[in-house]
Design a protein around this motif. Structure first.
Motif, PDB file in Angstrom:
ATOM      1  N   ASN A 244     -16.059  -1.690  10.497  1.00 48.42           N
ATOM      2  CA  ASN A 244     -16.799  -0.463  10.817  1.00 48.42           C
ATOM      3  C   ASN A 244     -16.065   0.454  11.794  1.00 48.42           C
ATOM      4  N   ILE A 245     -15.008  -0.047  12.406  1.00 49.84           N
ATOM      5  CA  ILE A 245     -14.303   0.752  13.413  1.00 49.84           C
ATOM      6  C   ILE A 245     -13.454   1.825  12.733  1.00 49.84           C
ATOM      7  N   LEU A 246     -13.613   3.056  13.205  1.00 48.54           N
ATOM      8  CA  LEU A 246     -12.746   4.139  12.730  1.00 48.54           C
ATOM      9  C   LEU A 246     -11.548   4.200  13.674  1.00 48.54           C
ATOM     10  N   VAL A 247     -10.348   3.927  13.149  1.00 46.92           N
ATOM     11  CA  VAL A 247      -9.181   3.964  14.035  1.00 46.92           C
ATOM     12  C   VAL A 247      -8.608   5.373  14.153  1.00 46.92           C
ATOM     13  N   LEU A 248      -8.773   6.157  13.081  1.00 45.50           N
ATOM     14  CA  LEU A 248      -8.253   7.531  13.089  1.00 45.50           C
ATOM     15  C   LEU A 248      -8.895   8.295  11.934  1.00 45.50           C
ATOM     16  N   ASP A 249      -9.407   9.473  12.212  1.00 45.27           N
ATOM     17  CA  ASP A 249     -10.036  10.309  11.173  1.00 45.27           C
ATOM     18  C   ASP A 249     -10.977   9.484  10.294  1.00 45.27           C
ATOM     19  N   THR A 250     -10.544   9.256   9.053  1.00 49.07           N
ATOM     20  CA  THR A 250     -11.410   8.508   8.133  1.00 49.07           C
ATOM     21  C   THR A 250     -10.890   7.093   7.890  1.00 49.07           C
ATOM     22  N   VAL A 251      -9.847   6.689   8.644  1.00 46.91           N
ATOM     23  CA  VAL A 251      -9.232   5.375   8.407  1.00 46.91           C
ATOM     24  C   VAL A 251      -9.935   4.298   9.235  1.00 46.91           C
ATOM     25  N   HIS A 252     -10.327   3.230   8.547  1.00 44.81           N
ATOM     26  CA  HIS A 252     -11.016   2.131   9.215  1.00 44.81           C
ATOM     27  C   HIS A 252     -10.056   1.000   9.561  1.00 44.81           C
ATOM     28  N   ALA A 253     -10.427   0.206  10.572  1.00 47.38           N
ATOM     29  CA  ALA A 253      -9.699  -1.030  10.852  1.00 47.38           C
ATOM     30  C   ALA A 253      -9.937  -1.991   9.689  1.00 47.38           C
TER      31      ALA A 253
ATOM     32  N   ASP B   8       0.815  -1.222   0.000  1.00 48.83           N
ATOM     33  CA  ASP B   8       0.000   0.000   0.000  1.00 48.83           C
ATOM     34  C   ASP B   8       0.849   1.272   0.000  1.00 48.83           C
ATOM     35  N   TYR B   9       1.965   1.228   0.692  1.00 40.62           N
ATOM     36  CA  TYR B   9       2.802   2.424   0.785  1.00 40.62           C
ATOM     37  C   TYR B   9       3.280   2.898  -0.591  1.00 40.62           C
TER      38      TYR B   9
ATOM     39  N   THR C 247      -2.135  -0.340  11.456  1.00 46.69           N
ATOM     40  CA  THR C 247      -3.329  -0.751  10.724  1.00 46.69           C
ATOM     41  C   THR C 247      -2.930  -1.397   9.389  1.00 46.69           C
ATOM     42  N   LYS C 248      -1.760  -1.019   8.875  1.00 47.24           N
ATOM     43  CA  LYS C 248      -1.273  -1.627   7.628  1.00 47.24           C
ATOM     44  C   LYS C 248      -0.502  -2.927   7.841  1.00 47.24           C
ATOM     45  N   ILE C 249       0.241  -3.018   8.943  1.00 46.14           N
ATOM     46  CA  ILE C 249       1.169  -4.153   9.030  1.00 46.14           C
ATOM     47  C   ILE C 249       0.947  -5.080  10.226  1.00 46.14           C
ATOM     48  N   ASP C 250      -0.005  -4.771  11.093  1.00 49.45           N
ATOM     49  CA  ASP C 250      -0.179  -5.621  12.275  1.00 49.45           C
ATOM     50  C   ASP C 250      -1.501  -6.384  12.196  1.00 49.45           C
ATOM     51  N   VAL C 251      -1.427  -7.697  12.319  1.00 46.91           N
ATOM     52  CA  VAL C 251      -2.646  -8.508  12.268  1.00 46.91           C
ATOM     53  C   VAL C 251      -3.501  -8.346  13.523  1.00 46.91           C
ATOM     54  N   HIS C 252      -2.965  -7.680  14.560  1.00 47.59           N
ATOM     55  CA  HIS C 252      -3.741  -7.490  15.788  1.00 47.59           C
ATOM     56  C   HIS C 252      -4.519  -6.183  15.726  1.00 47.59           C
ATOM     57  N   SER C 253      -5.674  -6.159  16.370  1.00 45.39           N
ATOM     58  CA  SER C 253      -6.412  -4.907  16.506  1.00 45.39           C
ATOM     59  C   SER C 253      -5.709  -4.037  17.545  1.00 45.39           C
ATOM     60  N   LEU C 254      -5.994  -2.742  17.515  1.00 37.70           N
ATOM     61  CA  LEU C 254      -5.404  -1.837  18.505  1.00 37.70           C
ATOM     62  C   LEU C 254      -6.009  -2.132  19.885  1.00 37.70           C
ATOM     63  N   GLY C 255      -5.252  -1.784  20.940  1.00 42.48           N
ATOM     64  CA  GLY C 255      -5.642  -2.121  22.307  1.00 42.48           C
ATOM     65  C   GLY C 255      -7.086  -1.773  22.634  1.00 42.48           C
TER      66      GLY C 255
ATOM     67  N   TYR D  29       1.258  -9.988  -3.079  1.00 45.28           N
ATOM     68  CA  TYR D  29      -0.090 -10.314  -2.610  1.00 45.28           C
ATOM     69  C   TYR D  29      -0.520  -9.264  -1.582  1.00 45.28           C
ATOM     70  N   THR D  30      -1.804  -8.984  -1.530  1.00 46.58           N
ATOM     71  CA  THR D  30      -2.316  -8.093  -0.481  1.00 46.58           C
ATOM     72  C   THR D  30      -2.259  -8.841   0.853  1.00 46.58           C
ATOM     73  N   ARG D  31      -2.321  -8.087   1.962  1.00 44.63           N
ATOM     74  CA  ARG D  31      -2.242  -8.782   3.246  1.00 44.63           C
ATOM     75  C   ARG D  31      -3.470  -9.655   3.491  1.00 44.63           C
ATOM     76  N   GLU D  32      -4.591  -9.323   2.881  1.00 41.88           N
ATOM     77  CA  GLU D  32      -5.772 -10.184   3.016  1.00 41.88           C
ATOM     78  C   GLU D  32      -5.525 -11.503   2.257  1.00 41.88           C
ATOM     79  N   ALA D  33      -4.933 -11.396   1.068  1.00 41.10           N
ATOM     80  CA  ALA D  33      -4.678 -12.602   0.258  1.00 41.10           C
ATOM     81  C   ALA D  33      -3.668 -13.524   0.939  1.00 41.10           C
ATOM     82  N   LEU D  34      -2.784 -12.938   1.743  1.00 38.22           N
ATOM     83  CA  LEU D  34      -1.781 -13.758   2.448  1.00 38.22           C
ATOM     84  C   LEU D  34      -2.420 -14.652   3.506  1.00 38.22           C
ATOM     85  N   ARG D  35      -3.683 -14.368   3.887  1.00 40.34           N
ATOM     86  CA  ARG D  35      -4.331 -15.178   4.928  1.00 40.34           C
ATOM     87  C   ARG D  35      -4.931 -16.477   4.387  1.00 40.34           C
TER      88      ARG D  35
END
Ligand SMILES: [Zn+2]
Length: 678
Positions: free
Chosen positions: A558-567, A184-185, A633-641, A237-243
């Motif tokens: 549906n979670i907004l992690v920051l401004d307009t960026v979603h989880a 994505d970067y 949000t781009k590189i960690d498979v875990h959700s934020l705390g 591959y996208t990170r979703e495709a890697l799963r």
């Protein structure tokens, strides 16, 4: 490297750990009400309610992009490890002994005068070797040399269990080669990504300039690197495709692979690596390897050499003089993560020693800090959790008997690792010399590579650990069907010998349940009790699982992690299933433990059920910078705390009951929208 392993926390976090000394007299509070923020209610925002006080009292230090209760544990532990190594360094050791190796490597990391006087000298020979390459066969051979030394241009080679024949190791190839870590970067057009790309170009240019290239060469090198990495991003591959476990399994004969991905001289690559007689291999992202053809052939030899040089410089920068270290930190620390200051030198040197001699340091660590009683208590907890998950599987309404029987077999087959390995790794073959810091980092990478090469086509050693004992983390490994809890995580706030059961089940109990549930998440469920990638589900049950999992995907999307960026609900699905399952299973195990007993009296005004959920939330209290939110949000498979608490709990009925949460509360989720999987 083991790409399938599922840690509790981001593996990218360098995990150093701490453990309270068994001699320590002070008791740690099981749950400290001062960590709460009672200006909000549990029903408004449970994360803030449970952790708001801690968050307020632990503002981010300049060296951190994120700091949570986990990191507090790591901080304490770093101090203990430093004491251990300093004690070791204060005495003489026989040349070549473990003590000598640890002390020598640590001292090289601390020696700023030596590092700064050397500048780029430690990488000069390697840069000269790249510059002397005359053709693409030379490039193939150099890709191997760099991989031996710990850099991963284009792709990564490693040896791990064959996913469809899990008792045997096989050569595997994985997509890599991106200095920014995710496609994505390079490919997203928004202003934030563009400014990161601009800063990245400045960084690349800086490394070449510091290494003594002319301004003209540094400009050409920067263009070559960006062109190459953008090309690699396009075929990644996208990170979703890697799963998708099945699509990422492509075992084939070596001849077949060469005919599909003939852009490189693979014989020269494997010869450079030191591998003879390649028979078969698993190129995990087959299309990536096929399509690298376009990238490679679109490069001039000069561009290939610049790209290789960059991979070397980028890997070496943290281990060279302060100007290189600062350049690396300015980009990766400040721009990408929002950190303001470097970690002190001793912490960086400690990270290196931990990375190179992890189990040697671990052996000293557990001798001094890990009480044997913790292992026994953990075994009891693990057994209780295993029993509770078995009960839950039998009670599932969405799963048929046939699949249930297989799931129970898998659960009963879990291998459990607690504290430290029974058999320690032998470091006698690792040569550490007082010449240069970077040269020793390379020696250590080569030592690790040789360790892997010796495994090719050999049986998997199931006794091996994939984390060192001093790591504050835990993992599930699907190909060995094992759960592992290193010594360092077995202390407060995770595991507290002085705590009431409610808090321990809410904390370490949920961690155990989390790792167990990984065996049954969207990836783990594809592996059987032996760790083989086989479909043991009836089609109907697989469909029902997917329906339920998709509900979680939507909730997190549906979670907004920051401004307009979603989880990213799809990318974090496995971890979210594991958090959710961990909570349900541990709660049930806790209830089982209370059978025939009186309900424990409230402590500090909180019922035992409330303390279970407060104990859980305490694990995830954290402060985090905006840059780090975007990066993770781009590189960690875990959700934020925050979401590991609020999003996970909104699905759990006993949580609503414990805190009397009503339909009018913001935490409330309509029962029709909730989901239970495990
Ligand atoms: Zn996990």
């Amino acid at each position: 490297m083991n790409n399938k392993m599922l840690p509790l926390l981001a593996a990218s976090v360098v995990a150093l750990a701490g453990c309270s000394s068994p001699q320590k007299e002070t008791k740690v509070l099981a749950f400290n009400p001062a960590n709460m923020d009672t200006t909000v209610t549990a029903g408004e925002d449970f994360y803030q309610y449970a952790c708001g006080g801690w968050i307020k009292n632990n503002p981010l230090k300049p060296e951190y992009a994120r700091f949570g209760t986990f990191d507090q544990l790591r901080e304490d532990n770093q101090t203990q490890l430093r004491d251990l190594i300093e004690e070791l360094s204060s005495t003489q050791h026989e040349k070549g002994s473990i003590g000598d190796k640890i002390a020598t490597l640590y001292a090289l990391g601390l020696d700023s005068v030596k590092l700064n006087s050397e500048g780029a000298t430690p990488v000069k020979e390697q840069l000269d070797a790249i510059s002397a390459i005359e053709n693409t066969d030379g490039v193939a051979s150099m890709i191997a040399t760099l991989q031996r030394e710990g850099a991963y241009p284009y792709f990564a080679f490693f040896v791990s269990a064959d996913e469809k024949n899990s008792s045997m190791n096989i050569i595997q190839l994985y997509q890599a080669g991106l200095g920014l870590g995710d496609r994505d970067y390079y490919l997203q057009a928004d202003a934030n990504m563009e400014s990161i790309r601009d800063a990245y170009k400045v960084y690349i240019n800086k490394l070449f300039t510091l290494a003594g290239f002319s301004a003209e060469q540094a400009t050409a090198a920067t263009e070559a690197v960006m062109k190459t990495e953008t090309g690699i991003a396009e075929v990644s591959y996208t990170r979703e495709a890697l799963r998708d476990s099945q699509k990422n399994y492509n075992k084939m004969s070596y001849a077949d692979f060469k005919s599909k991905a003939g852009w490189m001289n693979w014989d020269a690559f494997f010869a450079g690596l030191g591998v003879k007689d390649v028979t078969d291999l698993d190129p995990k992202q087959l299309n990536f390897f096929v399509n690298l053809d376009k990238v490679f052939k679109n490069q001039t030899l000069e561009e290939q050499k610049y790209y290789l040089s960059y991979n070397l410089l980028n890997a070496a920068a943290p281990y060279l003089s302060d100007d290189f270290v600062a350049a690396s930190f300015d980009f990766y620390g400040k721009t990408l993560s929002g950190k303001q200051e470097q970690q002190p030198r001793w912490k960086r040197a400690l990270n290196t020693v931990n990375g190179s001699l992890g189990e040697a340091v671990g052996q000293m660590y557990v001798t001094k800090y890990f009480p044997a009683s913790s292992k026994e208590k953990m075994l009891t907890l693990v057994n209780n959790l295993q029993q509770a998950l078995g009960e839950r599987i039998r009670e599932l309404t969405w799963m048929g008997d046939e699949t249930k029987a297989k799931a129970e077999e898998k659960l009963a087959s879990f291998a459990v690792k607690i504290g430290y390995p029974d058999k320690w790794r032998d470091y006698s073959g690792l040569d550490i010399q007082p010449d240069s810091y970077w040269t020793n980092v390379c020696r250590s990478s080569i030592f690790d590579m040789e360790y892997q090469l010796a495994d090719i086509n050999k049986p998997v050693d199931r006794t091996r650990w994939h984390m060192s004992p001093q790591t504050v983390n835990a993992y599930y490994n699907p190909t060995t069907n094992e759960i592992c809890f290193p010594a360092a995580i077995l202390q407060p706030p995770f595991f507290n010998a002085d705590a009431d059961d409610a808090v321990n089940y809410g904390a370490i109990g949920v961690v155990i349940g989390h790792e167990m549930t990984h065996g049954f998440d969207d990836q783990g469920r594809n592996y059987d009790k032996e760790g083989n990638l086989t479909d043991w589900w009836t089609a109907e049950d697989a469909e029902r699982f997917t329906e339920r999992a998709d509900v979680l995907v939507k909730q997190y999307d549906n979670i907004l992690v920051l401004d307009t960026v979603h989880a990213n609900g799809r990318y974090t699905l496995g971890e979210n299933i594991a958090d959710h399952g961990g909570l349900l299973v541990s709660y049930q195990a806790y209830q089982n433990s209370l059978k025939g007993k009186e309900t424990p009296a409230p402590i500090d005004g909180f019922t035992n059920d409330q303390r279970f959920y407060l104990g859980y939330a305490t694990l995830w209290g954290q402060n985090i910078r905006d840059e780090e939110i975007l990066r993770l949000t781009k590189i960690d498979v875990h959700s934020l705390g925050k979401w590991r608490v609020n999003a996970a709990l909104r699905n759990i009925e006993t949580f609503y009951d414990a805190f009397g949460i009503k339909a009018s509360d913001p935490m409330f989720l309509d029962p029709a929208e909730r989901v239970v999987i495990w």
